[in-house]
Design an enzyme around this catalytic site. Sequence first.
Site, mmCIF file in Angstrom:
data_model
loop_
_atom_site.group_PDB
_atom_site.id
_atom_site.type_symbol
_atom_site.label_atom_id
_atom_site.label_comp_id
_atom_site.label_asym_id
_atom_site.label_seq_id
_atom_site.Cartn_x
_atom_site.Cartn_y
_atom_site.Cartn_z
ATOM 1 N N LYS A 56 -57.719 7.149 9.562
ATOM 2 C CA LYS A 56 -59.127 6.898 9.867
ATOM 3 C C LYS A 56 -59.283 5.533 10.524
ATOM 4 O O LYS A 56 -60.013 5.372 11.504
ATOM 5 C CB LYS A 56 -59.974 6.969 8.581
ATOM 6 C CG LYS A 56 -60.141 8.391 8.072
ATOM 7 C CD LYS A 56 -60.724 8.445 6.667
ATOM 8 C CE LYS A 56 -60.748 9.898 6.185
ATOM 9 N NZ LYS A 56 -61.237 10.061 4.819
ATOM 10 N N GLN A 100 -62.948 6.880 -0.289
ATOM 11 C CA GLN A 100 -61.903 7.904 -0.198
ATOM 12 C C GLN A 100 -61.768 8.627 -1.539
ATOM 13 O O GLN A 100 -61.578 7.990 -2.577
ATOM 14 C CB GLN A 100 -60.567 7.248 0.209
ATOM 15 C CG GLN A 100 -59.439 8.232 0.413
ATOM 16 C CD GLN A 100 -59.679 9.178 1.589
ATOM 17 O OE1 GLN A 100 -60.162 8.781 2.645
ATOM 18 N NE2 GLN A 100 -59.359 10.442 1.405
ATOM 19 N N ASP A 123 -69.834 10.302 4.921
ATOM 20 C CA ASP A 123 -69.184 11.501 4.379
ATOM 21 C C ASP A 123 -70.220 12.579 4.036
ATOM 22 O O ASP A 123 -69.851 13.697 3.679
ATOM 23 C CB ASP A 123 -68.382 11.134 3.120
ATOM 24 C CG ASP A 123 -66.892 11.354 3.301
ATOM 25 O OD1 ASP A 123 -66.504 11.927 4.339
ATOM 26 O OD2 ASP A 123 -66.125 10.968 2.404
#
Length: 296
Positions: A56, A100, A123
Amino acid sequence: MQVGERFIIDGRTVAKEVRSEVAERVAALRRMGVVPRLCVCLVGDDPASQVYVRNKDRAGVGAGLEVETHTLAATTATSELLALIERFNRTDEIHGILVQLPLPEGMDTQAVLHAVDPAKDVDGLHPANVGALWRGEEGLVPCTPAGCIELLDRSAIPIEGKRACIIGRSALVGKPVAALLLQRNATVTICHSRTPDLPARAREAELLVAAVGRAELVRGDWVRPGAAVLDVGINRGDDGRLVGDVAFAEVREVAGAVTPVPGGIGPMTIAMLLQNTARAAARQSGIAWESLTPQP
Ligand code: NAD
């Protein structure tokens, strides 16, 4: 790649296209004085998470984003992570926040997801964004599901009016994919571990999405001839190889189009994260995303 009437959907090439479009928009934002910045929180030392975060970071920098990775020990208290998120929420310099997952055992994942400012929740997992998605309102959409739709669109695979079957009902993938397909006027069936006669449900589908986490669960005879099959699963075989939820060699002989693993949905997920971050930065700066369309 064409295989007779069938084709393999090349997620890497499509993701590259998306990333380069995002990069052009990020360059436009930078010319306007906005530097899109993403903060990634990595808690613990899960090797797979470390690889995802590194990818990422690399892709973000490649698209002109600033990416800060904050690595915290597995023993970090939830309150400490919440305090960090609160700091990121408050500063205008940070436009996207990503925690994460999975978090180490003992951490309160729900509290953490709820703490992220919905405007910075790249997200798309904050309840405000989940609600917006199901209501068809503007919000940030989870990256993998958004990547599935983008991949279908850019592969000219129609969605409207199609019978779609999603195997898996997680908040991360299955449910948001279902919401997006429904929004695009597919007729959607969501299957899960307690669905009776799963192969028959799958066989009804013109669009089949596998998001389960069981290596090669979907066999060739689960697939309707000509169907489009998206394989979201990432499983590591005994030999260390990555395999999807779809038995690729069998399914490619039946499906009209199928995504490989690796090289299918995975690269799209990262591309959509970059897009979400750039979009969030534009929105937070009062700039319309559409106005950033590259000029001929
Ligand atoms: P999850 O474990 O949260 O959910 C799995 C779902 O599959 C559950 O809803 C469960 O009911 C269903 N399921 C489990 N066993 C089943 C069975 N035998 N038959 C039918 N349904 C069954 O997983 P998730 O987070 O949704 O991820 C699914 C897969 O996608 C995993 O392999 C994960 O690594 C992968 N993934 C890939 C990406 C990507 O970028 N490509 C992103 C996220 C997740």
